[in-house]
Design an enzyme around this catalytic site. Structure first.
Site, PDB file in Angstrom:
ATOM      1  CG  HIS A 121       8.196  20.319 -47.030  1.00 34.56           C
ATOM      2  ND1 HIS A 121       9.346  20.855 -47.601  1.00 34.56           N
ATOM      3  CD2 HIS A 121       7.220  21.249 -47.225  1.00 34.56           C
ATOM      4  CE1 HIS A 121       9.074  22.049 -48.093  1.00 34.56           C
ATOM      5  NE2 HIS A 121       7.797  22.312 -47.891  1.00 34.56           N
ATOM      6  CG  ASP A 175       3.569  22.963 -49.227  1.00 34.77           C
ATOM      7  OD1 ASP A 175       4.587  22.789 -48.532  1.00 34.77           O
ATOM      8  OD2 ASP A 175       3.574  23.611 -50.288  1.00 34.77           O
ATOM      9  CG  HIS A 212       7.860  21.110 -52.458  1.00 34.21           C
ATOM     10  ND1 HIS A 212       6.611  20.641 -52.104  1.00 34.21           N
ATOM     11  CD2 HIS A 212       8.020  22.278 -51.783  1.00 34.21           C
ATOM     12  CE1 HIS A 212       6.042  21.482 -51.262  1.00 34.21           C
ATOM     13  NE2 HIS A 212       6.875  22.487 -51.037  1.00 34.21           N
ATOM     14  NE  ARG A 253      15.614  29.525 -53.493  1.00 32.45           N
ATOM     15  CZ  ARG A 253      14.379  29.225 -53.107  1.00 32.45           C
ATOM     16  NH1 ARG A 253      13.893  29.746 -51.986  1.00 32.45           N
ATOM     17  NH2 ARG A 253      13.625  28.421 -53.825  1.00 32.45           N
TER      18      ARG A 253
END
Length: 738
Positions: free
Chosen positions: A585, A587, A657, A667
């Protein structure tokens, strides 16, 4: 009419339904002259789009065959015409003295000789191409650069694998998919398709074969494998075959350089520095320089594996080194000397080669007068040096450009006026791709920011624009504090919107988020430690300051949203997982991978200008950040998280990204978005700051009250009651005595 008949004719060439398909992509019409590859490819894509799978396969295969036939014809015709009697230019035109040559030729005589030789060669090539390719020859099959690039990227095989799959020919589908994937190893969709093919019962391991890789790579890898097993005798014929294959591949590449010249744009001409200036000789020189530049690039192309970005360093000399060592191991000292002398042609001062030569000569005993370097290597070096001389001359006198691909070029060959500049360029060779040494950020930006912060990768190293990786923003202790904050908040059930449920992006992970305001509220209530909440606030400002200094020093950036995010792999649900932790996508715009457009409109957060991801840990599997092309498929860069690493980038369509799947562990990262628009400043951040300041002031007041007074006498009652207020802010009423 011919174009309308082409699909029908190719359909007639197809095998009857149910007939076994020959392995690979065999020629459909043996002996027939090839058709125009660009028209065949375009018709094949139309058939593919219409769902006509059999015609699509036929047309795409014929396009590949025609493109290959064109290359072979150019190579063979070039070799045969160069070998014709009288084809060589007179020695006087090449700068070599002729015996009994008499007086030097006048301008008119050498000009006539040169142009007459060029006309004879052109006539020979035209006649040869017509015999090989049919009427019209190579001109009829001219392929534009965009299509050549598509074939170089093996794009026809992407369409072929899908068409074969629809035709239930899984073996050929897997072969075509593998062929495309070898040249495009970062293509996400093909990565998923390959995994699916491997799970299919009708696909065998041998189905995954490369139909396009030059043969020298296969024997090269086999020879390395045999040498690794200490089987020098078996490796020797493979090593020799790999060397000959490399030289042959280079000749094929060089022949392609002599294809038709395409009209270049102004930017390309400026980059090459060989644009035509309008005159006859300028035009001839410009075209010739481009041919020479292309020929020199063939060294890198031959040494670059399909799908790789960098060539194998010193490809030919390294093969010669292995050859002389293998010959010495089996006792072939004469051949060992020939190959080590060939290495010394590249590097005359190579101490290891000179030492090996002395050793071989001592073992051989009596000198062999006819023993010298290999003739094929001598021819290669002499020809290459001659081309380099011309390119450096054009670079010095005509302002053209040339990036020498070879580290062995003698410095004496380079004009003195160019040596310093080329020495600087040599330090930036494309195969020097070791991880960049971190440098202080102040080295890159003339501002003093944070001590210990280093720039690890910039936009160029990340293959994009407005991207950077910076390390050292957090110490391990600070990472531990923020990780503990996320765990404490998760344990208290204070998750910002996601409630620790399955991620909205994948069913195979849990997703937890914490905002700065929620962290401050939890710290105020004592649910989490105030140290973590304060650090979260301080670190977000640290990232904003750094991002502004690096990307936008002239224009202030404001935080628009700050989010501490953790993704956890769900045990028992990771086997054969094919999805992403976060799909590709952008941002601040809606990415359309089909068109490559990114629409800056709702529901995207259009006011976001820069993004940042500050990582807290690396004790998990998967979860790497990656950037792609606008098609959301081709990966351009990949970043592994680690404590204190910040990835900062502009938020638009130039930086699509995503996040690879987290397959084990947890994570955690701090995601931040910045804006130039002050009206979109993060209000919760300001509220969190005020809340934490109030808590800090209250703590200080409590500490002061608990501290013993220096005056041992008790405080007067009137002063003790001065600061006391009820909930309404009024002094308490005294109880009336009855």
């Amino acid at each position: 009419m011919l174009r309308l008949l082409r699909p029908l004719l190719l359909l007639l060439l197809l095998l009857p339904p149910g007939s076994p398909e020959p392995p690979g992509l065999a020629q459909l019409s043996p002996g027939a002259p090839p058709q125009a590859p660009d028209l065949l490819y375009a018709d094949g894509l139309r058939a593919y789009a219409a769902g006509a799978w059999a015609p699509a396969v036929a047309l795409l295969r014929e396009a590949l065959r025609s493109q290959a036939a064109l290359g072979r014809a150019r190579l063979d015709c070039g070799a045969s015409c160069a070998a014709e009697p009288g084809a060589a230019l007179p020695a006087v035109l090449l700068g070599a003295p002729e015996p009994d040559s008499g007086p030097e030729p006048t301008q008119g005589s050498w000009e006539q000789q040169l142009l007459r030789a060029a006309l004879r060669r052109a006539d020979c090539l035209t006649q040869c191409a017509a015999r090989r390719l049919g009427p019209g020859g190579a001109a009829r099959l001219r392929v534009v650069r965009a299509l050549r690039d598509a074939f170089r990227r093996r794009e026809p095989y992407n369409y072929l694998q899908r068409a074969y799959y629809q035709l239930k020919k899984l073996d050929l589908a897997a072969a075509a998919a593998h062929t495309f994937f070898v040249a495009n190893p970062m293509h996400l969709q093909m990565r998923e398709d390959m995994a699916k093919y491997r799970r299919m019962s009708g696909v065998q391991p041998q189905s995954f074969r490369d139909l396009e890789t030059p043969p020298h790579w296969a024997v090269y890898d086999t020879s390395l494998e045999l040498l690794g097993r200490q089987e020098a005798g078996l490796a020797l014929p493979r090593l020799e075959e790999a060397l000959q294959g490399s030289l042959a591949q280079m000749e094929s590449c060089r022949a392609d350089c002599e294809g038709p010249e395409e009209q270049q744009g102004a930017e390309e001409e400026e980059e090459d520095g060989a644009g035509s200036q309008g005159g006859l000789y300028e035009a001839i020189a410009g075209h010739w320089v481009r041919v020479l530049q292309c020929r020199q690039r063939c060294v890198e192309e031959t040494a670059t594996r399909p799908g790789r970005s960098f060539p194998v360093p010193d490809f030919l000399p390294s093969q010669l080194r292995r050859l002389h060592e293998a010959h010495a191991q089996v006792g072939n000292l004469s051949q060992a000397i020939e190959n080590v002398l060939s290495v010394l042609l590249f590097y005359p001062e190579d101490e290891a080669a000179k030492g090996a030569l002395n050793q071989y000569q001592a073992q051989l005993g009596e000198p062999r007068p006819g023993l010298g370097p290999r003739e094929d290597i001598q021819r290669f070096i002499l020809r290459s040096l001659g081309e380099k001389r011309q390119l450096y001359y054009a670079m010095e006198h005509l302002g053209t450009s040339f990036k020498d691909p070879d580290p062995w070029t003698p410095e004496a060959l380079i004009p003195e006026a160019l040596r310093e500049k080329l020495r600087e360029d040599q330090e930036k060779r494309p195969w020097d791709h070791e991880p960049p040494k971190p440098k202080p950020l102040t080295y890159w930006k003339d501002v003093l920011l944070l001590e210990g912060v280093t720039l690890t990768q910039d936009s160029r190293q990340l293959n994009g624009s407005e991207r950077a990786v910076l390390d050292g923003l957090l110490t391990p202790a600070e990472c531990g504090v923020l990780l503990q904050l996320s765990k404490d908040a998760a344990g208290a059930g204070a998750r910002s919107g996601y409630r620790g449920r399955r991620s909205p992006h994948t069913p195979h992970e849990r997703f937890e988020g914490l905002t700065v305001l929620k962290a401050a509220q939890l710290a105020r209530s004592g649910t989490v430690g105030s140290q973590g909440a304060k650090l979260l606030l301080e670190v977000s400002e640290r990232v904003r300051t750094l991002t502004q200094a690096y990307f936008s020093p002239e224009r202030p950036l404001h935080l628009s949203f700050t989010h501490l995010v953790c993704r956890s792999a769900i045990e028992g649900e990771q086997e054969q997982r094919m999805d992403l932790s976060h799909p590709v996508h952008a941002d601040n715009c809606v990415l359309d991978p089909d068109t490559g457009e990114c629409w800056r409109e709702p529901p995207a957060y259009t006011y976001r200008d820069y993004s940042g991801l500050l990582y807290l840990n690396d004790d998990f599997q998967g979860g790497d950040l990656f950037f792609t092309e606008p098609n959301a498929l081709t990966v351009t860069a990949r970043v592994r998280p680690r404590c204190g690493r910040l990835v900062a980038f502009s938020s638009g369509g130039e930086n699509p990204h995503g996040v690879w799947a987290v397959t084990r562990g947890r994570r955690c990262a701090l995601a931040l978005w910045h804006t130039w628009a002050p009206e979109h400043r993060e209000q919760e951040w300001l509220e969190a700051k005020e809340l934490l300041q109030e808590s800090e002031e209250e703590e200080e007041e409590e500490e002061e009250e608990e501290m013993p007074s220096k005056d041992p006498s008790p405080e007067p009652p009137s002063r003790r009651h001065q600061g006391v207020r009820d909930k309404a802010g009024k002094p308490p009423r005294a109880r009336e005595e009855l």
